[in-house]
Design an enzyme around this catalytic site. Structure first.
Site: not given
Length: 334
Positions: A15, A17, A98, A215, A236
């Site tokens: 996820p 933003m 987060c 990561g 990510g």
């Protein structure tokens, strides 16, 4: 070479933003049929008091798709999880990773790692809302390996033990600690060192817990190496920068032949035109494909043509076609 045994979390897209919106997820699904896709974080307040359709709508092609929730109040999280399950999500993920100031001010994200008992209450309440006779939606947690001065393996073990006790079956671990003060969210993705070994040890300590590592994973070889030790990988920013990495990981982990990039764009056309007919802007969709040809001849021209054209009034799929045409010209010249 034989492929590894796979589970629903073998390959995941984190996820992110302002990035993993419904357009991004639809595009990613064209690149990877098996990847588990995640929404941007949605706060409990946004679901309980905001425009639910704007936050929760997704295309059926996105399955399996997870809703990531931000919150700290068990009853509110449970209610939002119930709503998410009724909306059709396959998984409810609780954000305990987060590090942004805005997230901390709402008492969720990485700061919750200091409160393992509260997170366990949230897990238990959420599971009670969506795991039962009439529905069985997965409940997961995404966390860091530590936060600020709380950096001992005993702290991480205690945190995970509490979640397992609450019924957690799948944990996603970003293999960096989070600094809640002094580092920006971007710096928190880069400065704290990666510690994959700590995540591997966590898997050994909790062998029945499905653990997904996140990561710094940027290619298929790394994904395969991690999947030999833990239960899955989550990509990510690599998927943001180089979307086709998902197709390469899909091929490595599931044996699915990578699609032709041009075919991916052609399959995207119907989706884009349907959204344009609803009044959405091309730029909201096309921004996700800018890196599709990264590293190939003509990639810079493709990106430039798309970037310059997608913001113009009335821009439609013809902008994408012009960018594709430029790529073919480059291939002929080469």
């Amino acid at each position: 070479m034989s492929l590894p045994i796979v589970n629903p979390w073998t390959l995941c897209v984190a996820p992110m933003m302002d990035w993993t919106d419904r357009h991004c997820r639809y595009f990613h699904r064209l690149l990877s049929p098996h990847a588990r896709l995640y929404t941007e974080m949605v706060t409990t307040g946004a679901i309980l008091h905001g425009d639910r359709a704007r936050h929760l709508d997704f295309d059926a092609a996105e399955h399996p798709v997870a809703l990531q929730l931000g919150g700290h109040e068990p009853r509110e999280l449970a209610e939002c999880a119930r709503i998410g399950a009724e909306w059709g999500y396959d998984e409810i993920n609780l954000n305990v990773g987060c590090p942004s100031d805005r997230v901390q001010s709402g008492r969720f994200g990485a700061c919750l790692m200091r409160e393992p008992a509260l997170v366990a209450d949230c897990v238990a309440a959420t599971r009670a809302a969506v795991c039962g006779r009439d529905r069985d939606v997965a409940v997961t947690v995404k966390c860091r390996i530590g936060v600020d001065e709380q950096d001992d393996e005993e702290d991480l073990h205690r945190f995970v033990e509490a979640q397992v006790g609450a019924g957690l079956q799948t944990l996603i671990v970003h293999a960096r600690k989070a600094w809640l003060h002094g580092l920006s969210p971007k710096e928190n993705r880069e400065i704290p060192p990666l510690n994959y070994e700590r995540v591997y040890r966590l898997k050994r300590e909790f062998p029945r817990l499905a653990i997904v590592i996140n990561g710094g994973i940027v290619d298929a070889a790394a994904a395969q190496a991690h999947c030999a030790i833990v239960d899955g990988v989550m990509l990510g920013r690599a998927a943001w920068h180089d979307p086709f990495v998902l197709a390469r990981c899909e091929a490595a982990l599931f044996g699915t032949p990578p699609p032709a990039r041009e075919e991916v764009l052609r399959r995207l056309r119907a989706y884009v035109e349907a959204r344009l007919a609803r009044g959405e802007a091309l730029s909201h969709m096309a921004r996700h494909v800018l890196g599709l040809y990264l590293g190939l001849p003509g990639a810079r021209a493709f990106r430039r043509t798309l970037s310059e054209g997608m913001h113009r009034p009335g821009a439609d799929f013809r902008v994408v076609e012009r960018a594709m045409s430029g790529l073919r010209d480059c291939a002929c010249a080469a």
